[in-house]
Design a protein around this motif. Structure first.
Motif, PDB file in Angstrom:
ATOM      1  N   GLU A 132      -1.743   2.156  -1.823  1.00 37.58           N
ATOM      2  CA  GLU A 132      -0.492   2.771  -1.362  1.00 37.58           C
ATOM      3  C   GLU A 132      -0.108   2.049  -0.082  1.00 37.58           C
ATOM      4  O   GLU A 132      -0.935   1.953   0.833  1.00 37.58           O
ATOM      5  N   PHE A 133       1.108   1.546  -0.015  1.00 38.76           N
ATOM      6  CA  PHE A 133       1.479   0.767   1.173  1.00 38.76           C
ATOM      7  C   PHE A 133       1.324   1.628   2.424  1.00 38.76           C
ATOM      8  O   PHE A 133       1.891   2.696   2.525  1.00 38.76           O
ATOM      9  N   CYS A 134       0.513   1.146   3.380  1.00 39.02           N
ATOM     10  CA  CYS A 134       0.142   1.991   4.518  1.00 39.02           C
ATOM     11  C   CYS A 134       0.275   1.252   5.843  1.00 39.02           C
ATOM     12  O   CYS A 134      -0.289   1.652   6.838  1.00 39.02           O
ATOM     13  N   MET A 172      -6.990  -3.591   3.117  1.00 44.87           N
ATOM     14  CA  MET A 172      -7.747  -2.348   3.248  1.00 44.87           C
ATOM     15  C   MET A 172      -8.530  -2.173   1.951  1.00 44.87           C
ATOM     16  O   MET A 172      -8.037  -1.662   0.962  1.00 44.87           O
ATOM     17  N   CYS A 178      -7.139  -0.067  -1.313  1.00 46.70           N
ATOM     18  CA  CYS A 178      -6.097   0.913  -1.019  1.00 46.70           C
ATOM     19  C   CYS A 178      -4.894   0.545  -1.871  1.00 46.70           C
ATOM     20  O   CYS A 178      -4.510  -0.613  -1.951  1.00 46.70           O
ATOM     21  N   HIS A 235      -2.587   6.755   2.078  1.00 48.68           N
ATOM     22  CA  HIS A 235      -3.336   5.659   1.489  1.00 48.68           C
ATOM     23  C   HIS A 235      -3.595   6.048   0.033  1.00 48.68           C
ATOM     24  O   HIS A 235      -3.170   7.115  -0.408  1.00 48.68           O
ATOM     25  N   HIS A 252      -2.124  -3.332   4.812  1.00 49.75           N
ATOM     26  CA  HIS A 252      -2.437  -2.562   3.603  1.00 49.75           C
ATOM     27  C   HIS A 252      -3.240  -3.390   2.586  1.00 49.75           C
ATOM     28  O   HIS A 252      -4.231  -2.917   2.030  1.00 49.75           O
TER      29      HIS A 252
HETATM   30 CU1  CUA Z   1      -4.251   2.092   3.131  1.00 46.13          CU
HETATM   31 CU2  CUA Z   1      -2.714   0.817   1.852  1.00 46.13          CU
END
Ligand code: CUA
Length: 381
Positions: A208-210, A217, A206, A171, A214
């Motif tokens: 960062e692709f998670c 988030m 967030c 993340h 995502h």
């Molecule tokens: Cu956690 Cu994107």
């Protein structure tokens, strides 16, 4: 025909550019990096603008030269023009100029890296442990022994050191107006420091692709005056007002204990609850890892004083009765793919809660706030 199409493409490109500019550069936007509210984001913004304007100058000079040369030296007759391939002067000039530009940009960059990466004195800072989860943020205050989720409370004008980690996947921790981004990495601690200049509510995201949600988030940063921050700490150590027996809230409490409390802690105001919660969260995670398909337990946001939270679903919806009922009824209707929906037994066909039971749980959760509300409480409803 051809010129019509060129005109259309030109207009579309112009509109896209304009809308991008409007979306990203308006400081009123809650996630605009152009409205810096702390020294770290100020350094980042100034460095961006410095590089941007140099790029604009380079763009104008290079494009201007191309346009000038195109018209001045366009083909006039069939004579072969003078050939300049291998012109030493030109080659040296266009090698040296970019090198000088890079040196000019590197000076404030190196200073910026130095100022943002060297941690301030821990003695005089607020220490936060921020942990990324799919798809929410856990915030721990190891010195104050407070744990919360999705809302980070801080005092103004005080250095904050954040120890950044993840429990599951990558993340990234980002408060666009204040600081970031720093990756949240499993089994590896990153550090970030920042300071917030003014009290207020700031958006975190967030970056960062998670996974599937995502984009949903998020978190909020609530910056208090020093006094209000102390009051908030006191509140987090105070039990919530008690619910009268037989009330909807009381029924909701029983349903919460029976159906939700394996994953959600809501009594971290108690003494020594901090270390208990850290262990519980770890055990929930281990339990889930053992059987990712069938586990009924998964690490989940701490809900202590949930009634005081501004948002639900990790910064997605306003925290009110209507939204909370919708959320408990079917989290997918607000945020698709949550682990709650996938793992909690109340979403099995045979153990479904009735509408009344869902409403009672919502009323109970919203009642979770200290008896006496103070100025540290932003959710005044
Ligand atoms: Cu956690 Cu994107």
């Amino acid at each position: 025909m051809f010129s019509n199409r060129t005109g259309l493409i030109f207009n579309m490109a112009l509109m896209m550019l304009l809308s991008f500019a409007l979306m990203s550069c308006t400081p009123e936007n809650p996630q605009s990096t152009f409205d810096a509210q702390g020294p770290i984001s100020e350094i980042q913004k100034n460095l961006f603008l410095f590089t941007f304007w140099i790029a604009v100058i380079v763009f104008i000079v290079v494009e201007g030269a191309i346009i000038f040369v195109t018209f001045k030296y366009r083909r006039k007759n069939d004579d072969l023009p003078a050939q300049i391939h291998g012109n030493l002067k030109l080659e040296i000039t266009w090698t040296i100029i970019p090198a000088i530009i890079i040196v000019i940009i590197s000076v404030p960059t190196v200073f910026g890296i130095w100022e943002t990466q060297v941690m301030p004195d821990e003695e005089d800072a607020i220490i936060i442990d921020a942990v990324g989860h799919q798809w929410w943020f856990e915030f721990k205050y190891p010195l104050e022994e407070i744990v919360t989720a999705n809302e980070l409370h801080l005092p103004e004008d005080k250095n904050v050191i954040v120890n950044i980690e993840s429990q599951d996947v990558l993340h990234s921790f980002w408060i666009p107006k204040i600081a970031g981004k720093v990756d949240m990495v499993p089994n590896h601690e990153n550090k970030l420091w920042f300071r917030a200049d003014n009290p207020g509510i700031y958006y975190g995201q967030c970056a960062e692709f998670c996974g599937i949600v995502h984009a949903m988030m998020r978190f909020r940063v609530i910056v208090h005056t020093e006094e209000d921050y102390q009051r908030w700490i006191e509140e987090m150590r105070t039990p919530p007002k008690s619910v009268s027996s037989g009330s909807d809230e009381d029924e909701g409490r029983k349903l919460f204990v029976g159906n939700c409390s394996m994953c959600h802690t809501n009594d971290s105001y108690k003494k020594a609850a901090y270390h208990k919660e850290i262990n519980s969260q770890y055990n929930r995670w281990e339990e889930w890892k053992k059987d990712k398909e069938n586990s009924a337990i998964v690490s989940a946001p701490n809900l202590t004083h949930f009634g005081n939270r501004l948002t639900l679903g990790a910064g997605i919806k306003e925290n009110n009765y209507e939204n909370l009922v919708k959320w408990i009824e079917n989290p997918d209707s607000i945020k698709i793919g949550t682990r709650m929906k996938n793992h909690a037994s109340i979403y099995n066909a045979d153990i479904k809660l009735t509408d009344q039971e869902i409403q009672q749980i919502a009323k109970y959760l919203l009642s979770l706030k200290p008896e006496n509300e103070t100025t540290a409480t932003y959710n005044k409803e």
